[in-house]
Design a protein around this motif. Sequence first.
Motif, PDB file in Angstrom:
ATOM      1  N   TYR A  55       0.766  -1.038   0.033  1.00  0.00           N
ATOM      2  CA  TYR A  55      -0.010  -0.065  -0.050  1.00  0.00           C
ATOM      3  C   TYR A  55       0.917   1.233  -0.103  1.00  0.00           C
ATOM      4  N   VAL A  56       0.572   2.444  -0.752  1.00  0.00           N
ATOM      5  CA  VAL A  56       1.532   3.598  -0.971  1.00  0.00           C
ATOM      6  C   VAL A  56       1.681   4.089   0.308  1.00  0.00           C
ATOM      7  N   GLY A  57       0.736   4.235   1.273  1.00  0.00           N
ATOM      8  CA  GLY A  57       1.191   4.823   2.530  1.00  0.00           C
ATOM      9  C   GLY A  57       2.137   4.263   3.123  1.00  0.00           C
ATOM     10  N   ASP A  58       2.202   2.985   3.093  1.00  0.00           N
ATOM     11  CA  ASP A  58       3.365   1.966   3.850  1.00  0.00           C
ATOM     12  C   ASP A  58       4.620   2.349   3.041  1.00  0.00           C
ATOM     13  N   HIS A  59       4.599   2.700   1.758  1.00  0.00           N
ATOM     14  CA  HIS A  59       6.001   3.080   1.250  1.00  0.00           C
ATOM     15  C   HIS A  59       6.039   4.352   1.646  1.00  0.00           C
ATOM     16  N   CYS A  60       5.208   5.266   1.727  1.00  0.00           N
ATOM     17  CA  CYS A  60       5.811   6.618   2.177  1.00  0.00           C
ATOM     18  C   CYS A  60       6.187   6.498   3.751  1.00  0.00           C
ATOM     19  N   SER A  61       5.730   5.623   4.583  1.00  0.00           N
ATOM     20  CA  SER A  61       6.377   5.582   5.962  1.00  0.00           C
ATOM     21  C   SER A  61       7.889   5.343   5.604  1.00  0.00           C
ATOM     22  N   ALA A  62       7.845   4.011   4.835  1.00  0.00           N
ATOM     23  CA  ALA A  62       9.293   3.513   4.986  1.00  0.00           C
ATOM     24  C   ALA A  62      10.278   4.629   3.996  1.00  0.00           C
ATOM     25  N   LEU A  63      10.004   5.469   3.388  1.00  0.00           N
ATOM     26  CA  LEU A  63      10.742   6.400   2.980  1.00  0.00           C
ATOM     27  C   LEU A  63      10.977   7.578   3.983  1.00  0.00           C
ATOM     28  N   ARG A  64      10.134   7.771   4.970  1.00  0.00           N
ATOM     29  CA  ARG A  64      10.076   8.463   6.026  1.00  0.00           C
ATOM     30  C   ARG A  64      11.475   8.063   6.956  1.00  0.00           C
ATOM     31  N   ALA A  65      11.307   6.483   7.050  1.00  0.00           N
ATOM     32  CA  ALA A  65      12.161   6.030   8.056  1.00  0.00           C
ATOM     33  C   ALA A  65      13.571   6.018   7.433  1.00  0.00           C
ATOM     34  N   VAL A  66      13.748   5.857   6.166  1.00  0.00           N
ATOM     35  CA  VAL A  66      15.035   5.792   5.431  1.00  0.00           C
ATOM     36  C   VAL A  66      15.730   7.184   5.656  1.00  0.00           C
ATOM     37  N   LEU A  67      14.814   8.174   5.219  1.00  0.00           N
ATOM     38  CA  LEU A  67      15.231   9.464   5.380  1.00  0.00           C
ATOM     39  C   LEU A  67      15.706   9.859   6.741  1.00  0.00           C
ATOM     40  N   ASP A  68      14.935   9.398   7.636  1.00  0.00           N
ATOM     41  CA  ASP A  68      15.383   9.983   9.249  1.00  0.00           C
ATOM     42  C   ASP A  68      16.411   9.170   9.770  1.00  0.00           C
ATOM     43  N   ARG A  69      16.686   7.768   9.195  1.00  0.00           N
ATOM     44  CA  ARG A  69      17.303   6.826  10.175  1.00  0.00           C
ATOM     45  C   ARG A  69      18.271   6.099   9.355  1.00  0.00           C
ATOM     46  N   GLY A  70      18.248   6.237   7.814  1.00  0.00           N
ATOM     47  CA  GLY A  70      19.197   5.558   7.149  1.00  0.00           C
ATOM     48  C   GLY A  70      20.373   5.737   7.119  1.00  0.00           C
ATOM     49  N   LEU A  71      21.420   5.144   6.631  1.00  0.00           N
ATOM     50  CA  LEU A  71      22.803   5.299   6.619  1.00  0.00           C
ATOM     51  C   LEU A  71      23.120   5.739   5.097  1.00  0.00           C
ATOM     52  N   PRO A  72      23.912   6.726   5.186  1.00  0.00           N
ATOM     53  CA  PRO A  72      24.172   7.161   3.777  1.00  0.00           C
ATOM     54  C   PRO A  72      25.108   6.096   3.077  1.00  0.00           C
ATOM     55  N   GLU A 111      23.615   3.625   1.830  1.00  0.00           N
ATOM     56  CA  GLU A 111      22.990   2.383   2.050  1.00  0.00           C
ATOM     57  C   GLU A 111      21.709   2.038   1.135  1.00  0.00           C
ATOM     58  N   VAL A 112      21.428   0.736   0.704  1.00  0.00           N
ATOM     59  CA  VAL A 112      20.236   0.727  -0.080  1.00  0.00           C
ATOM     60  C   VAL A 112      19.208  -0.020   0.890  1.00  0.00           C
ATOM     61  N   TYR A 113      17.983   0.367   0.770  1.00  0.00           N
ATOM     62  CA  TYR A 113      16.973  -0.560   1.570  1.00  0.00           C
ATOM     63  C   TYR A 113      15.826  -1.127   0.638  1.00  0.00           C
ATOM     64  N   ASN A 114      15.702  -2.222   0.748  1.00  0.00           N
ATOM     65  CA  ASN A 114      14.706  -2.872   0.025  1.00  0.00           C
ATOM     66  C   ASN A 114      13.008  -2.919   0.866  1.00  0.00           C
ATOM     67  N   VAL A 115      11.958  -2.365   0.213  1.00  0.00           N
ATOM     68  CA  VAL A 115      10.647  -2.254   0.729  1.00  0.00           C
ATOM     69  C   VAL A 115       9.939  -3.085   0.048  1.00  0.00           C
ATOM     70  N   GLY A 116       9.029  -4.046   0.868  1.00  0.00           N
ATOM     71  CA  GLY A 116       8.220  -4.710   0.153  1.00  0.00           C
ATOM     72  C   GLY A 116       6.913  -5.004   1.072  1.00  0.00           C
ATOM     73  N   GLY A 117       5.815  -5.426   0.452  1.00  0.00           N
ATOM     74  CA  GLY A 117       4.694  -5.631   1.150  1.00  0.00           C
ATOM     75  C   GLY A 117       4.590  -7.083   1.878  1.00  0.00           C
ATOM     76  N   GLY A 118       5.363  -8.131   1.412  1.00  0.00           N
ATOM     77  CA  GLY A 118       5.178  -9.445   1.803  1.00  0.00           C
ATOM     78  C   GLY A 118       3.777 -10.083   1.350  1.00  0.00           C
ATOM     79  N   ASN A 119       3.299  -9.491   0.185  1.00  0.00           N
ATOM     80  CA  ASN A 119       1.943  -9.854  -0.358  1.00  0.00           C
ATOM     81  C   ASN A 119       2.244 -10.226  -1.681  1.00  0.00           C
ATOM     82  N   GLU A 120       2.854 -11.524  -1.742  1.00  0.00           N
ATOM     83  CA  GLU A 120       3.001 -12.200  -3.068  1.00  0.00           C
ATOM     84  C   GLU A 120       1.582 -12.700  -3.968  1.00  0.00           C
ATOM     85  N   LYS A 121       1.401 -11.980  -4.982  1.00  0.00           N
ATOM     86  CA  LYS A 121      -0.132 -12.368  -5.586  1.00  0.00           C
ATOM     87  C   LYS A 121       0.118 -12.472  -7.034  1.00  0.00           C
ATOM     88  N   THR A 122      -0.632 -13.376  -7.697  1.00  0.00           N
ATOM     89  CA  THR A 122      -0.587 -13.520  -9.166  1.00  0.00           C
ATOM     90  C   THR A 122      -1.423 -12.201  -9.481  1.00  0.00           C
TER      91      THR A 122
END
Length: 347
Positions: free
Chosen positions: A222-239, A241-252
């Motif tokens: 869900y896009v809102g969860d992507h936004c919260s991930a981006l805020r986390a990366v911006l606030d606490r991510g290490l310069p 670094e790469v961060y993968n973000v997924g929903g854990g929802n594999e669907k055909t």
Amino acid sequence: MTILVTGGAGFIGSNFVLDWFAGHDEPVVNLDLLTYAGNLQNLQSVATDPRYRFVRGDIGDNDLVARLLRESAPRAVINFAAESHVDRSITGPEAFVQTNMVGTFRLLEAVRHWDGRTPEFRFLHVSTDEVYGTLEPDDPAFSEVSRIAPNSPYSASKAASDHLVRSYFHTYDLPVLISNCSNNYGPFQFPEKLVPLCIHNALAGKALPIYGDGLQIRDWLYVGDHCSALRAVLDRGLPGEVYNVGGGNEKTNLDTVRTICTTLDKEVPRDDGAHYADQMTFVRDRPGHDRRYAVNSAKIQRELGWSPTESFQSGFEKTVQWYLSNRDWTDQVTSGAYRDWVEAQYA
Ligand SMILES: NC(=O)c1ccc[n+]([C@@H]2O[C@H](COP(=O)([O-])OP(=O)(O)OC[C@H]3O[C@@H](n4cnc5c(N)ncnc54)[C@H](O)[C@@H]3O)[C@@H](O)[C@H]2O)c1
């Protein structure tokens, strides 16, 4: 302090700006070229907010970006601006090379040469899981060390931009962060993408096109969860670094379209009593179509404490509800009325 967002009138960028103002007083400058995918209507609710400034322009315009950096002295640049649709990259790859590669390069250059950066400054590049290519059914999900193996001009252009961003950390000490996210869904997505396209076509009584056998697997977030991930990366991510973000929802894709259809059956049953799923139509597969994406988000969960809040079911119900309540948004975008307004406005 201020943040400079590029591509903030698109799907994820506009959700990010709205989410940002829900939790911050920090001003946002939004630099967006308003291609067919950019829509100022998404940000109508903040258009006159004193914290918000919109600038129409290209991330590849060095003089403009240099001026915006000087004027707004942002503590971060978040780069959403891109050509983002795989099908369009197959019919016209040049725009993808131009914006995703050359545009990102020029943006990096402008930031590199700007002498107003503080030690806290960050450059956050928003990228995709598609840079990793495709998975076999039993392969482990993509992690940050998976091989980069893009298969479409879109994903290749994003991979190239990721490499450039990385190189500016190692070569020029630019404090960059990269996020590679799985398929997003939610409000304000341009109706060329699977989820809004299916909702729109279903309601219009049109075919719901399914590529190939429809068994391609995507990991939905869900896009809102992507936004919260981006805020986390911006606030606490290490310069660097790469961060993968997924929903854990594999669907055909078939399952995804069926979920949309059953939600619509409940919310707005067809007059003839038939099911929306009857409108599903199989069409020739996309060339080079990746079979499976799955993202391992363990790093961002462990190191930055992020996790998604929406389940596949709750997120899709919310999304379908949004498109049902905002039919005029889709109508304007699909009718070209919005494009006509932009042309007149910025003629
Ligand atoms: N949509 C997804 O599922 C998804 C998943 C992971 C990553 N991403 C990445 O997230 C970013 C945003 O994706 P989206 O789905 O919101 O895309 P989008 O196509 O909806 O929006 C892109 C925005 O960028 C703007 N833009 C395009 N070229 C520009 C330029 N040269 N200068 C300034 N602005 C320009 C457009 O006007 C538009 O507002 C992209 O980089 C994409 O690769 C998307």
